[in-house]
Design a protein around this motif. Structure first.
Motif, PDB file in Angstrom:
ATOM      1  N   HIS A 184      38.729  46.291 -22.845  1.00  0.00           N
ATOM      2  CA  HIS A 184      38.469  44.864 -23.036  1.00  0.00           C
ATOM      3  C   HIS A 184      39.284  43.996 -22.068  1.00  0.00           C
ATOM      4  O   HIS A 184      38.727  43.326 -21.218  1.00  0.00           O
ATOM      5  N   TRP A 185      40.623  43.994 -22.208  1.00  0.00           N
ATOM      6  CA  TRP A 185      41.453  43.070 -21.439  1.00  0.00           C
ATOM      7  C   TRP A 185      41.245  43.237 -19.936  1.00  0.00           C
ATOM      8  O   TRP A 185      41.060  42.257 -19.222  1.00  0.00           O
ATOM      9  N   TYR A 186      41.306  44.478 -19.451  1.00  0.00           N
ATOM     10  CA  TYR A 186      41.107  44.731 -18.024  1.00  0.00           C
ATOM     11  C   TYR A 186      39.742  44.209 -17.575  1.00  0.00           C
ATOM     12  O   TYR A 186      39.619  43.590 -16.519  1.00  0.00           O
ATOM     13  N   VAL A 187      38.735  44.422 -18.363  1.00  0.00           N
ATOM     14  CA  VAL A 187      37.363  44.052 -17.996  1.00  0.00           C
ATOM     15  C   VAL A 187      37.228  42.535 -17.849  1.00  0.00           C
ATOM     16  O   VAL A 187      36.664  42.057 -16.863  1.00  0.00           O
ATOM     17  N   VAL A 188      37.766  41.777 -18.793  1.00  0.00           N
ATOM     18  CA  VAL A 188      37.585  40.325 -18.749  1.00  0.00           C
ATOM     19  C   VAL A 188      38.634  39.605 -17.905  1.00  0.00           C
ATOM     20  O   VAL A 188      38.461  38.432 -17.580  1.00  0.00           O
ATOM     21  N   ASN A 189      39.695  40.298 -17.513  1.00  0.00           N
ATOM     22  CA  ASN A 189      40.749  39.672 -16.716  1.00  0.00           C
ATOM     23  C   ASN A 189      40.788  40.168 -15.275  1.00  0.00           C
ATOM     24  O   ASN A 189      41.748  39.893 -14.545  1.00  0.00           O
ATOM     25  N   THR A 190      39.773  40.878 -14.865  1.00  0.00           N
ATOM     26  CA  THR A 190      39.675  41.387 -13.505  1.00  0.00           C
ATOM     27  C   THR A 190      38.413  40.817 -12.881  1.00  0.00           C
ATOM     28  O   THR A 190      37.349  40.836 -13.512  1.00  0.00           O
ATOM     29  N   LEU A 191      38.537  40.296 -11.667  1.00  0.00           N
ATOM     30  CA  LEU A 191      37.399  39.655 -11.014  1.00  0.00           C
ATOM     31  C   LEU A 191      36.198  40.583 -10.934  1.00  0.00           C
ATOM     32  O   LEU A 191      35.086  40.201 -11.277  1.00  0.00           O
ATOM     33  N   GLU A 192      36.406  41.794 -10.473  1.00  0.00           N
ATOM     34  CA  GLU A 192      35.328  42.785 -10.389  1.00  0.00           C
ATOM     35  C   GLU A 192      35.827  44.105 -10.957  1.00  0.00           C
ATOM     36  O   GLU A 192      36.255  44.987 -10.215  1.00  0.00           O
ATOM     37  N   PRO A 193      35.808  44.256 -12.277  1.00  0.00           N
ATOM     38  CA  PRO A 193      36.302  45.501 -12.862  1.00  0.00           C
ATOM     39  C   PRO A 193      35.468  46.696 -12.405  1.00  0.00           C
ATOM     40  O   PRO A 193      34.250  46.621 -12.327  1.00  0.00           O
ATOM     41  N   HIS A 194      36.156  47.763 -12.092  1.00  0.00           N
ATOM     42  CA  HIS A 194      35.474  48.964 -11.590  1.00  0.00           C
ATOM     43  C   HIS A 194      36.159  50.197 -12.171  1.00  0.00           C
ATOM     44  O   HIS A 194      37.393  50.265 -12.225  1.00  0.00           O
ATOM     45  N   GLY A 195      35.370  51.158 -12.564  1.00  0.00           N
ATOM     46  CA  GLY A 195      35.886  52.382 -13.167  1.00  0.00           C
ATOM     47  C   GLY A 195      36.856  53.145 -12.296  1.00  0.00           C
ATOM     48  O   GLY A 195      37.835  53.706 -12.799  1.00  0.00           O
ATOM     49  N   ASP A 196      36.626  53.177 -10.980  1.00  0.00           N
ATOM     50  CA  ASP A 196      37.533  53.905 -10.098  1.00  0.00           C
ATOM     51  C   ASP A 196      38.903  53.234 -10.043  1.00  0.00           C
ATOM     52  O   ASP A 196      39.934  53.914 -10.024  1.00  0.00           O
TER      53      ASP A 196
ATOM     54  N   ASP B  48      30.150  48.862 -17.787  1.00  0.00           N
ATOM     55  CA  ASP B  48      28.690  48.753 -17.593  1.00  0.00           C
ATOM     56  C   ASP B  48      28.065  47.844 -18.645  1.00  0.00           C
ATOM     57  O   ASP B  48      27.204  47.011 -18.328  1.00  0.00           O
ATOM     58  N   ASP B  49      28.497  48.005 -19.885  1.00  0.00           N
ATOM     59  CA  ASP B  49      27.966  47.169 -20.963  1.00  0.00           C
ATOM     60  C   ASP B  49      28.327  45.703 -20.752  1.00  0.00           C
ATOM     61  O   ASP B  49      27.526  44.815 -21.058  1.00  0.00           O
ATOM     62  N   TYR B  50      29.486  45.451 -20.235  1.00  0.00           N
ATOM     63  CA  TYR B  50      29.919  44.076 -19.958  1.00  0.00           C
ATOM     64  C   TYR B  50      28.987  43.430 -18.929  1.00  0.00           C
ATOM     65  O   TYR B  50      28.539  42.295 -19.113  1.00  0.00           O
ATOM     66  N   TRP B  51      28.697  44.157 -17.860  1.00  0.00           N
ATOM     67  CA  TRP B  51      27.823  43.605 -16.814  1.00  0.00           C
ATOM     68  C   TRP B  51      26.391  43.445 -17.315  1.00  0.00           C
ATOM     69  O   TRP B  51      25.623  42.657 -16.740  1.00  0.00           O
ATOM     70  N   ALA B  52      26.023  44.147 -18.365  1.00  0.00           N
ATOM     71  CA  ALA B  52      24.658  44.072 -18.895  1.00  0.00           C
ATOM     72  C   ALA B  52      24.503  43.027 -20.009  1.00  0.00           C
ATOM     73  O   ALA B  52      23.412  42.878 -20.559  1.00  0.00           O
ATOM     74  N   ILE B  53      25.568  42.286 -20.327  1.00  0.00           N
ATOM     75  CA  ILE B  53      25.494  41.289 -21.402  1.00  0.00           C
ATOM     76  C   ILE B  53      24.483  40.206 -21.038  1.00  0.00           C
ATOM     77  O   ILE B  53      24.477  39.688 -19.923  1.00  0.00           O
TER      78      ILE B  53
ATOM     79  N   GLU C 146      22.510  36.645 -22.906  1.00  0.00           N
ATOM     80  CA  GLU C 146      22.494  35.648 -23.973  1.00  0.00           C
ATOM     81  C   GLU C 146      23.752  35.720 -24.842  1.00  0.00           C
ATOM     82  O   GLU C 146      24.851  35.568 -24.339  1.00  0.00           O
ATOM     83  N   ASP C 147      23.605  35.986 -26.123  1.00  0.00           N
ATOM     84  CA  ASP C 147      24.752  35.971 -27.035  1.00  0.00           C
ATOM     85  C   ASP C 147      25.376  37.360 -27.226  1.00  0.00           C
ATOM     86  O   ASP C 147      26.064  37.610 -28.203  1.00  0.00           O
ATOM     87  N   GLY C 148      25.186  38.248 -26.288  1.00  0.00           N
ATOM     88  CA  GLY C 148      25.679  39.620 -26.408  1.00  0.00           C
ATOM     89  C   GLY C 148      27.181  39.776 -26.250  1.00  0.00           C
ATOM     90  O   GLY C 148      27.724  40.822 -26.589  1.00  0.00           O
ATOM     91  N   TYR C 149      27.875  38.745 -25.768  1.00  0.00           N
ATOM     92  CA  TYR C 149      29.319  38.868 -25.558  1.00  0.00           C
ATOM     93  C   TYR C 149      30.057  39.099 -26.873  1.00  0.00           C
ATOM     94  O   TYR C 149      30.969  39.934 -26.931  1.00  0.00           O
ATOM     95  N   ASP C 150      29.691  38.388 -27.911  1.00  0.00           N
ATOM     96  CA  ASP C 150      30.378  38.565 -29.191  1.00  0.00           C
ATOM     97  C   ASP C 150      30.229  39.998 -29.703  1.00  0.00           C
ATOM     98  O   ASP C 150      31.187  40.574 -30.235  1.00  0.00           O
ATOM     99  N   ARG C 151      29.078  40.578 -29.531  1.00  0.00           N
ATOM    100  CA  ARG C 151      28.847  41.969 -29.943  1.00  0.00           C
ATOM    101  C   ARG C 151      29.697  42.911 -29.092  1.00  0.00           C
ATOM    102  O   ARG C 151      30.329  43.836 -29.602  1.00  0.00           O
ATOM    103  N   TRP C 152      29.718  42.656 -27.772  1.00  0.00           N
ATOM    104  CA  TRP C 152      30.538  43.477 -26.869  1.00  0.00           C
ATOM    105  C   TRP C 152      32.010  43.363 -27.247  1.00  0.00           C
ATOM    106  O   TRP C 152      32.716  44.358 -27.356  1.00  0.00           O
ATOM    107  N   ARG C 153      32.480  42.150 -27.451  1.00  0.00           N
ATOM    108  CA  ARG C 153      33.889  41.902 -27.774  1.00  0.00           C
ATOM    109  C   ARG C 153      34.278  42.562 -29.090  1.00  0.00           C
ATOM    110  O   ARG C 153      35.361  43.152 -29.209  1.00  0.00           O
TER     111      ARG C 153
END
Length: 171
Positions: free
Chosen positions: A90-102, A147-152, A154-161
């Motif tokens: 969560h934190w890394y994903v939303v606090n990084t400009l372009e989060p990447h698995g590598d 991947d799920d974050y980039w696929a959000i 409409e209102d999918g952020y609350d579900r992702w979070r």
């Protein structure tokens, strides 16, 4: 002692890393910086590639100083086991400009290496070290979270979070 002087592992008191106030956070941040210099020196003694050690310590630094201390106010020696998952998922994903698995994989390797050193000096329990290492090894789950974050839509952020919530903010 200078802020760039590594801490001696034998002189570390885990209680000194407890955060209650903003002043504590600043003090603990500086202590953590010195702790990471000691971890770096320990890793350099056993790994031939200084650039690799630098990447590992950078990953541990991001996790410990920006997330564990600044965002959560936790004592890094008494880390709640879910913190790695909250950071990577969560934190890394939303606090990084372009989060990447590598990139995340390198950060997680640094967290693992840091806690291995701390466990080797008896500063964290084997159980905490193992919990951190296990959580850091779950890279497929964290890649899926990215991947799920980039696929959000409409209102999918609350579900992702809600699938990997962050800890409540400190007052």
């Amino acid at each position: 002692m200078s802020a760039s002087t590594p801490l001696a592992f034998s002189q570390i008191n885990p209680d000194d890393f407890t955060v209650h106030t903003l002043a504590d956070e600043d003090r603990v941040d500086a202590l953590c910086h010195r702790l990471l210099l000691a971890v770096r020196d320990q890793l350099l003694a056993h790994r031939p590639a200084p650039a690799e050690v630098g990447r590992l310590c950078h990953g541990a630094d991001l996790f410990l100083r920006d997330f564990v201390i600044a965002a959560c106010g936790d004592n890094l020696f008494r880390l709640p086991p879910e913190r790695v998952r909250q950071f990577a998922g969560h934190w890394y994903v939303v606090n990084t400009l372009e989060p990447h698995g590598d990139d995340l994989a390198v950060i997680l390797a640094g967290i693992t290496a840091c806690y291995e050193v701390l466990a080797g000096h008896g500063l964290v329990s084997p159980a905490l070290h193992n919990a951190v290492a296990t959580a850091c090894a779950d890279l497929p789950a964290y890649r899926q979270r990215i991947d799920d974050y980039w696929a959000i839509v409409e209102d999918g952020y609350d579900r992702w979070r809600s699938a990997c919530p962050l800890p409540a903010r400190r007052p």
